[in-house]
Design a protein around this motif. Structure first.
Motif, short mmCIF file in Angstrom:
data_model
loop_
_atom_site.label_atom_id
_atom_site.label_comp_id
_atom_site.label_asym_id
_atom_site.label_seq_id
_atom_site.Cartn_x
_atom_site.Cartn_y
_atom_site.Cartn_z
N VAL A 246 7.51 3.82 4.02
CA VAL A 246 6.15 3.59 3.53
C VAL A 246 6.17 2.61 2.35
N ARG A 247 7.06 2.86 1.39
CA ARG A 247 7.14 1.98 0.22
C ARG A 247 7.48 0.54 0.62
N HIS A 248 8.49 0.41 1.49
CA HIS A 248 8.94 -0.93 1.89
C HIS A 248 7.86 -1.68 2.64
N GLU A 249 7.21 -1.02 3.60
CA GLU A 249 6.21 -1.70 4.43
C GLU A 249 4.94 -2.02 3.64
N ARG A 250 4.59 -1.15 2.67
CA ARG A 250 3.41 -1.45 1.84
C ARG A 250 3.66 -2.68 0.97
N GLU A 251 4.90 -2.85 0.53
CA GLU A 251 5.24 -4.05 -0.24
C GLU A 251 5.10 -5.31 0.61
N GLN A 252 5.27 -5.15 1.94
CA GLN A 252 5.12 -6.27 2.87
C GLN A 252 3.67 -6.49 3.28
N GLY A 253 2.76 -5.66 2.76
CA GLY A 253 1.35 -5.82 3.06
C GLY A 253 0.85 -5.01 4.24
N GLU A 254 1.68 -4.12 4.77
CA GLU A 254 1.27 -3.31 5.92
C GLU A 254 0.34 -2.18 5.47
N ARG A 255 -0.62 -1.84 6.31
CA ARG A 255 -1.55 -0.75 6.01
C ARG A 255 -0.92 0.56 6.50
N ILE A 256 -0.01 1.07 5.73
CA ILE A 256 0.74 2.27 6.11
C ILE A 256 0.68 3.27 4.96
N TYR A 257 0.60 4.55 5.31
CA TYR A 257 0.43 5.60 4.32
C TYR A 257 1.35 6.77 4.63
#
Length: 677
Positions: free
Chosen positions: A452-463
């Motif tokens: 979650v942390r990694h993908e949110r840093e990439q701009g993904e809408r993930i929670y």
């Protein structure tokens, strides 16, 4: 002519094999581990029960060969690249689990009255879990790639590695640093020298040697080379005052870095399986059944304490890693037994005097009971977690240690008519990429905090969140969502998510992924509208490629696979039709009809015309059910309705007619019907 001793050993081996076959068949029928079968074989045939095996010492020699081959195969299978993906589970999870369990057992043992050396050694023994039993049960249940399956695998891998330094520390704990009587400094220098030898051998010597051996295409020569490497390295470490088992593990590491590792392990596996069975049989022979019966209450109580203690420590580590309570409980119960490597380690402890006969018998009995209980504990883990969750109100406990620091989904209040994706594995990534390309609003729910942390840093809408809980799905605005895609490997979790989601939003369209076809019925009954079995789709893909190889046309392959999917799903879902005859399903009741969408482009032949002008129903055999124009939905459009660029048409018709219509809209009016079959 064979001596009496040789004939006695031969007879004993034949008895072991024959008795093992009968017991393993019985254990297979009641779904118990083969490891337990071999242990029971040794108990029955050994001196403490029927006493039909006379050459116990000879069997122990065969068992030691089994230990050498087992540690060799573990060394070969230790791929650094594969371990890197689950490095956090291996290093952090495994390290914490072994450290915490060892510390707890150490202090408990000190309190009981054992010496510090014995107490620490008991901590080593209890900290290890059964790789053989756990992985086999996870594979059988299809749970290897679930969150708790991956965490368990990572912790087990660390335990398989840490057994080597534990074996090295055993003589030191007993006050015997080296069998050769060297000082601690010399002992350390020898160890460093052997490690240097391993690095050089793995990098230069072994690849070159195996390349020359492989060029001969002589299987016997290759096998002899591997055996020489295994036993030669084991002998070398033994001469240096270390253990044979360590040498075997290092030999495996040497060969694992070569391109011939798979061939090596393939040749050695039959030998390993045979000789390791002697190890478990020899352990069973050491088990005093009368001792167990005389102390059955105490031993069962101790086994229960071990299961509880290990469940708590493994669960605590999983919680520290950031996973929800459900994953924490299941992981803890999965790793609650004492493992087969503890038997290997205990034999060293007995040899160096860290375990007396009474304590050794207690350890054997408790370990075997915990291993026997594992299948039942793992099966009940889902129900146990469900019952505990019902009584838990603390949101941090339910959703995980890092849930409070994670951004909640509610920040996206504008989400309407959106897609919810559960799980961000390969399937989740594929669906999210497709949704992003198509401009479909979506939100992803994932239980791995690092992902979650990694993908949110990439701009993904993930929670972050466990989608089996209503509060998590509610925060994803499930009541206003159109589609829910469940792409996780946990089939129990998938069932729960579908059940909860359908209860919260009966109109939501659910697409679920499953690994096995026998799950289709269960998921469909719970409310899944589409169930995609990987097992089934893989077969279709394989057959499609097979047809291509035989030069079958693309059109025929498309028609064939479409027919398989239609008939297969119709047939597999027949149960739902029989259970509710009043429910109409377009896919089941009209298998030859599809509903698809077309987007009208500026250069499309339909742009600017009315439905009456184009007369799709008579000319193309298709019916427009609705038109989506920006945010407006035009239901049951009349003949005077004009089509504009950007309109999304919802069209009903036969697949071949819809194919022709698509060609027509693209400007190819001369498309033959054969192309669209």
């Amino acid at each position: 002519m064979a001596s009496n001793m040789d004939l006695t050993l031969f007879t004993d081996i034949e008895i072991i094999f024959g008795l093992s076959i009968l017991i393993l068949l019985l254990f297979h029928r009641v779904r118990l581990s083969p490891v337990l079968g071999f242990l029971v074989t040794g108990m029955i045939a050994g001196p403490h029960m029927l006493g039909i095996i006379y050459e116990v010492e000879q069997v122990e020699i065969l068992a030691e060969i089994g230990i050498i081959l087992l540690l060799f195969t573990i060394g070969v299978e230790m791929s650094i690249k594969e371990l890197w993906d689950i490095k956090r589970f291996v290093l952090v999870g495994g390290g914490l689990q072994v450290a915490i369990t060892t510390a707890l057992v150490y202090y408990i043992s000190l309190y009981i009255g054992y010496s510090p050396s014995t107490a620490l050694f008991l901590g080593f023994l209890v900290s290890l879990s059964s790789t053989a039993i756990v992985l086999k049960l996870l594979q059988e249940k299809g749970e290897t790639y679930t969150p708790y399956g991956k965490i368990s695998l990572g912790i087990l891998i660390f335990q398989d590695i840490v057994i080597v330094p534990m074996i090295l520390l055993t003589p030191i704990l007993a006050g015997v640093p080296s069998t050769s009587g060297d000082s601690a400094t010399m002992f350390l220098l020898k160890g460093l020298g052997i490690m240097l030898f391993v690095i050089i051998s793995a990098r230069w010597i072994m690849p070159a040697l195996l390349f020359r051996i492989a060029k001969t295409r002589n299987r016997e020569l290759f096998l002899l080379t591997i055996l020489f490497t295994v036993f030669g390295t084991a002998w070398l470490t033994s001469e240096a005052g270390l253990s044979l088992a360590l040498g075997a593990f290092l030999a495996g590491l040497i060969i694992s870095e070569s391109e011939y590792s798979h061939q090596a392990i393939g040749n050695m596996m039959p030998f390993k399986d045979v000789f390791i069975s002697f190890f478990f049989v020899s352990i069973g022979m050491l088990m005093d059944v009368s001792f167990f019966l005389e102390n059955v209450t105490v031993l069962l109580a101790l086994a229960a304490v071990v299961i509880l203690l290990k469940s708590m420590t493994s669960g605590l580590v999983t919680f520290i890693l950031g996973y929800p309570l459900r994953t924490t409980i299941i992981t803890g119960l999965t790793l609650s037994q004492v493992g087969e490597f503890s038997f290997i380690l205990s034999s060293f402890g007995r040899q160096y005097g860290l375990l007396d006969d009474g304590l050794y018998q207690t350890f054997l009995a408790v370990s075997i009971v915990t291993m026997a209980a594992t299948p039942f504990v793992m099966t009940s883990s889902h129900d146990i977690s469900r019952n505990i969750l019902k009584r838990t109100k603390n949101p941090i406990l339910i959703n995980g240690l890092y849930s409070k620091s994670m951004t909640p989904v509610k920040e996206d209040d504008e989400l309407q008519d959106h897609l919810i994706i559960i799980g961000y594995g390969f399937n989740g990534k594929t669906v999210s990429n497709a949704a992003k390309t198509a401009g479909i609003p979506y939100v992803i729910i994932e239980t791995n905090p690092e992902t979650v942390r990694h993908e949110r840093e990439q701009g993904e809408r993930i929670y972050y969140g466990d989608a089996t809980h209503e509060v998590v799905l509610d925060s994803a605005n499930i009541k206003s969502a159109r589609v829910l895609v469940v792409g996780i490997s946990d089939f129990i979790g998938t069932r729960t998510i579908i059940n909860v989601a359908k209860r919260m939003n009966p109109k939501i369209y659910i697409i679920a992924r499953t690994r096995y076809m026998n799950e289709i019925k269960n998921l469909s009954q719970l409310g899944a509208d589409e169930v995609i079995p990987e097992e089934y789709e893989t077969s279709v893909e394989i057959f499609s490629r097979l047809l291509k190889k035989y030069l079958v046309s693309e059109q025929d392959i498309y028609a064939f696979t479409k027919e398989i999917r239609a008939n297969g799903y119709s047939m597999l879902r027949q149960h739902s039709l029989e259970s509710n005859k009043d429910v109409f399903s377009l896919k089941d009741d009209l298998p030859g009809v599809d509903v698809i969408s077309f987007k009208v482009k500026e250069d499309c032949l339909l742009h600017g015309n009315t439905l009456k002008d184009i007369d799709l129903r008579n000319i193309h055999g298709a019916t427009i059910l609705a038109i989506r124009r920006n945010e407006q939905i035009i239901e049951n459009p009349t003949g005077d309705t004009q089509l504009l660029s950007g309109d999304l048409l919802i069209v009903l018709g036969k697949p071949e007619k819809l194919c022709q219509l698509r060609r027509f809209m693209e400007g190819d009016e001369n498309t033959s019907s054969e192309v669209c079959q």
